[in-house]
Design a protein around this motif. Structure first.
Motif, short mmCIF file in Angstrom:
data_model
loop_
_atom_site.label_atom_id
_atom_site.label_comp_id
_atom_site.label_asym_id
_atom_site.label_seq_id
_atom_site.Cartn_x
_atom_site.Cartn_y
_atom_site.Cartn_z
N LEU A 142 4.46 7.85 0.43
CA LEU A 142 3.29 6.97 0.47
C LEU A 142 2.08 7.64 -0.19
O LEU A 142 1.35 7.00 -0.95
N GLY A 143 1.89 8.93 0.11
CA GLY A 143 0.75 9.63 -0.45
C GLY A 143 0.79 9.68 -1.97
O GLY A 143 -0.21 9.43 -2.64
N PHE A 144 1.95 9.99 -2.53
CA PHE A 144 2.07 10.03 -3.98
C PHE A 144 1.99 8.63 -4.58
O PHE A 144 1.39 8.43 -5.65
N SER A 145 2.60 7.66 -3.90
CA SER A 145 2.61 6.29 -4.43
C SER A 145 1.22 5.69 -4.48
O SER A 145 0.92 4.84 -5.34
N SER A 146 0.37 6.07 -3.52
CA SER A 146 -0.96 5.47 -3.45
C SER A 146 -1.76 5.70 -4.73
O SER A 146 -2.64 4.90 -5.07
N PHE A 147 -1.46 6.79 -5.44
CA PHE A 147 -2.17 7.06 -6.69
C PHE A 147 -1.68 6.17 -7.83
O PHE A 147 -2.32 6.09 -8.88
N LEU A 148 -0.52 5.52 -7.64
CA LEU A 148 0.06 4.69 -8.70
C LEU A 148 -0.27 3.21 -8.55
O LEU A 148 -0.05 2.44 -9.48
N ILE A 149 -0.76 2.81 -7.37
CA ILE A 149 -0.95 1.38 -7.12
C ILE A 149 -2.00 0.78 -8.03
O ILE A 149 -1.79 -0.29 -8.63
N GLU A 150 -3.14 1.46 -8.17
CA GLU A 150 -4.20 0.90 -9.01
C GLU A 150 -3.76 0.77 -10.46
O GLU A 150 -3.97 -0.29 -11.08
N PRO A 151 -3.12 1.79 -11.09
CA PRO A 151 -2.63 1.60 -12.47
C PRO A 151 -1.61 0.46 -12.58
O PRO A 151 -1.62 -0.28 -13.57
N LEU A 152 -0.74 0.31 -11.57
CA LEU A 152 0.24 -0.77 -11.61
C LEU A 152 -0.44 -2.14 -11.57
O LEU A 152 -0.06 -3.07 -12.30
N CYS A 153 -1.45 -2.27 -10.69
CA CYS A 153 -2.16 -3.54 -10.58
C CYS A 153 -2.92 -3.86 -11.87
O CYS A 153 -3.02 -5.02 -12.27
N LYS A 154 -3.46 -2.84 -12.51
CA LYS A 154 -4.18 -3.07 -13.77
C LYS A 154 -3.22 -3.49 -14.88
O LYS A 154 -3.58 -4.25 -15.77
N ARG A 155 -1.98 -3.00 -14.80
CA ARG A 155 -1.01 -3.30 -15.85
C ARG A 155 -0.28 -4.61 -15.62
O ARG A 155 -0.05 -5.40 -16.54
N LEU A 156 0.12 -4.85 -14.35
CA LEU A 156 0.95 -6.01 -14.03
C LEU A 156 0.19 -7.13 -13.33
O LEU A 156 0.66 -8.27 -13.31
N GLY A 157 -0.93 -6.79 -12.73
CA GLY A 157 -1.65 -7.76 -11.91
C GLY A 157 -1.29 -7.58 -10.44
O GLY A 157 -0.14 -7.29 -10.11
N PRO A 158 -2.25 -7.73 -9.53
CA PRO A 158 -1.99 -7.48 -8.11
C PRO A 158 -0.97 -8.44 -7.51
O PRO A 158 -0.25 -8.07 -6.58
N ARG A 159 -0.90 -9.70 -7.99
CA ARG A 159 0.05 -10.64 -7.42
C ARG A 159 1.49 -10.18 -7.66
O ARG A 159 2.31 -10.22 -6.73
N VAL A 160 1.80 -9.72 -8.86
CA VAL A 160 3.14 -9.25 -9.17
C VAL A 160 3.49 -8.03 -8.32
O VAL A 160 4.60 -7.92 -7.78
N VAL A 161 2.54 -7.12 -8.16
CA VAL A 161 2.79 -5.91 -7.38
C VAL A 161 3.02 -6.27 -5.91
O VAL A 161 3.95 -5.75 -5.27
N TRP A 162 2.21 -7.17 -5.37
CA TRP A 162 2.34 -7.56 -3.96
C TRP A 162 3.68 -8.26 -3.72
O TRP A 162 4.40 -7.92 -2.77
N VAL A 163 4.03 -9.21 -4.56
CA VAL A 163 5.30 -9.93 -4.39
C VAL A 163 6.48 -8.96 -4.52
O VAL A 163 7.45 -9.04 -3.76
N SER A 164 6.39 -8.03 -5.46
CA SER A 164 7.47 -7.05 -5.63
C SER A 164 7.66 -6.21 -4.39
O SER A 164 8.80 -5.90 -4.00
N SER A 165 6.56 -5.85 -3.72
CA SER A 165 6.69 -5.04 -2.50
C SER A 165 7.40 -5.82 -1.40
O SER A 165 8.19 -5.26 -0.64
N ASN A 166 7.14 -7.14 -1.30
CA ASN A 166 7.83 -7.95 -0.31
C ASN A 166 9.33 -8.01 -0.58
O ASN A 166 10.14 -7.98 0.35
N ILE A 167 9.71 -8.10 -1.85
CA ILE A 167 11.13 -8.12 -2.19
C ILE A 167 11.77 -6.78 -1.82
O ILE A 167 12.90 -6.74 -1.30
N LEU A 168 11.07 -5.68 -2.06
CA LEU A 168 11.59 -4.37 -1.69
C LEU A 168 11.79 -4.26 -0.18
O LEU A 168 12.79 -3.71 0.30
N VAL A 169 10.82 -4.78 0.59
CA VAL A 169 10.95 -4.74 2.06
C VAL A 169 12.10 -5.63 2.51
O VAL A 169 12.85 -5.26 3.44
N CYS A 170 12.27 -6.78 1.88
CA CYS A 170 13.40 -7.66 2.22
C CYS A 170 14.73 -6.91 2.04
O CYS A 170 15.60 -6.95 2.92
N ILE A 171 14.87 -6.22 0.92
CA ILE A 171 16.09 -5.45 0.67
C ILE A 171 16.25 -4.32 1.69
O ILE A 171 17.34 -4.08 2.22
#
Length: 518
Positions: free
Chosen positions: A351-380
């Motif tokens: 979690l600590g390392f990932s937290s530094f990657l969230i903002e660049p991911l949101c800037k690249r993909l958009g926060p909606r894509v990142v949020w939905v992707s996390s839900n799919i990961l939790v489902c799996i």
């Protein structure tokens, strides 16, 4: 946060709440001093990590059933809904010469220390009040006095945690100065991550009763003595962190200068405080916020079963133990709980390392894509827990305590799963709040109130799971698989809802809110 800890920041921050007020311009603060000022977050999170990893399994040794333990966790959502908004608003208007935030931080930390001692010594207190005098290794029946003392201490601990969390984060914003609130928030989250790592490491240790043999008593066996030792260390660590924060967080006293608002007839207008201010804000929500609240609620419905039962799952389904069984089953259960705590340690590191990657991911993909992707990961991941549990038990219809011993491969896969969940957890702790901030910025303000309303969408799912997960699991064989299966379904529904309902925030807009350029 807590993980732990979901923060309700209504009216906290640089303003004076609704009262109007002023502070002298704060002196410029060095980055080193700002880091030390936030150290109390690490101390609080250390104890919270122990609470998450050890207390659900421990309370079952005192007589509460697996189904009833979930009700115990109702205090967290209630405290988040009631305590944090009230403390946040009152600290906004506090005119103490010690500052606005430090008096509340000090009071909350003292109460945390008291609650931790009550929880750790609940078995001994219960024995003094009339519970069984038999040796704890031989007696596995209910100890109701100890259970009552434990629950009271647990509720006090949760309310105290919430008393500290809001003012502590607001203190960092107040002191951020030339470094900006983004840097202050990063420092605060870093301390929380460090507290998680230390707390889960402490919870996975089985040697506290050896290092401090006097902690073991007739009413308190090895697992209890380990809990007691870890919590006493938590008291010392929190006290040290608190002292550092109080010394280095030199607050400028707040002075109320604006007159109280009045009505047309000249009467003083009473402003709503606490939860009333939050509920009043529903009618002023920005466009898109109801959809954010709905998806947030579904997301937390998918997460809270795992947060509630993760170490209990390791003790029961993976290690095939029973906290109220024979000595071998008790030992297996305790081994599983410690393995689960180690898994949470891995989770916190990722979690600590990932937290530094969230903002660049949101800037690249958009926060909606990142949020939905996390839900799919939790489902799996939640579906995987059910499959792993079945694999471990080797029987679709068997009860947990009747299963054969799991292999080392299964245990290793579980630890990998714990670590994997650190990625979507980092998204959960950041993206919903970033989306809320952008919607509030588009409306022209009210970010604190929107965040407070968002917190309601977080605590209500926690209440639903706390009330329903225990009886639901009891209905299907007293294990954790049913709750995890339902969690997987909620994650999938939340992901689908996010695709169609979440407002689209452009990468340019997200970059603006991330850097503070509204």
């Amino acid at each position: 946060m807590a993980h732990g800890e979901v923060e309700l920041s209504v009216g906290v921050g640089g303003g004076g709440g609704g009262a109007g007020g002023a502070m002298e311009a704060p002196v410029r603060i060095s980055i080193g001093r700002l880091v030390l000022a936030g150290m109390v977050a690490g101390g609080v999170q250390y104890g919270w990590a122990l609470q998450l990893s050890l207390l659900t399994p421990y309370v079952q040794t005192l007589g509460l059933s697996h189904a009833l333990t979930s009700f115990m966790w109702l205090c967290g959502p209630i405290a988040g809904l009631v305590v944090q908004p009230c403390v946040g608003l009152y600290s906004d208007k506090c005119t103490s010469r010690w500052g606005r935030r430090r008096p509340f931080i000090l009071t909350g930390c003292v109460l945390i220390c008291l609650a931790v001692v009550i929880v750790g010594f609940s078995a001994d207190i219960g024995a003094a009040l009339g519970d069984s005098k038999e040796e704890c290794s031989l007696y596995h029946g209910p100890r109701w006095h100890a259970a009552i003392v434990y629950v009271l201490g647990f509720w006090l601990l949760d309310f105290s945690n919430n008393t500290v969390q809001g003012p502590a984060r607001a203190l960092m914003a107040d002191l951020s100065g030339q470094h900006g609130p983004s840097a202050a928030n990063s420092i605060f989250c870093s301390w929380m991550a460090l507290g998680n790592i230390l707390g889960y490491s402490s919870g996975s240790t089985n040697n506290w009763h050896k290092w401090f043999p006097f902690l073991r008593t007739r009413a308190c066996c090895e697992a209890c003595a380990n809990l007691k030792g870890a919590f006493l260390v938590a008291v010392l660590f929190l006290s040290f962190c608190l002292a550092i924060t109080l010394v280095f967080a030199k607050e400028v006293p707040y002075k109320a200068i604006a007159p109280l608002p009045t009505k047309a007839n000249g009467q003083v207008e009473v402003e709503p405080t606490g939860p009333l201010a939050v509920f009043k804000g529903f009618k002023n929500l920005p466009a898109g916020m109801p959809s954010v609240l709905l998806v947030t609620g579904l997301t937390w419905l998918s997460w809270f079963p795992f947060i509630l039962y993760d170490t209990d799952w390791m003790g029961r389904e993976i290690y095939h133990g029973d906290p109220k069984g024979n000595p071998n089953e008790v030992t297996a259960f305790n081994d599983g709980v410690r393995a689960g705590a180690f898994g949470l340690l891995l989770n916190s590191i990722v979690l600590g390392f990932s937290s530094f990657l969230i903002e660049p991911l949101c800037k690249r993909l958009g926060p909606r894509v990142v949020w939905v992707s996390s839900n799919i990961l939790v489902c799996i991941a939640m579906a995987a827990t059910c499959i792993i549990s079945w694999w471990s038990m080797k029987d679709f219809h068997g009860y947990v305590q009747h299963a054969i011993t799991a292999s080392k491969d299964i245990k290793a896969v579980c630890l990998v799963l714990f670590a994997f969940l650190g990625v979507p957890l980092a998204i959960l702790y950041s993206v919903p709040f970033a989306v809320t901030a952008q919607l509030a910025a588009n409306k022209g303000g009210g970010q604190g109130l929107c965040t407070g309303v968002l917190n309601i969408a977080i605590v209500i799912p926690q209440v639903i799971i706390a009330v329903g997960a225990g009886p639901w699991d009891e209905l299907f064989g007293k294990g954790n698989i049913p709750a995890f299966g339902v969690a997987s379904g909620f994650a999938l529904i939340g992901g689908i809802a996010g695709v169609f309902l979440l407002p689209k925030i452009s990468r340019r807009q997200f970059r603006a809110v991330s850097t503070g350029g509204h």
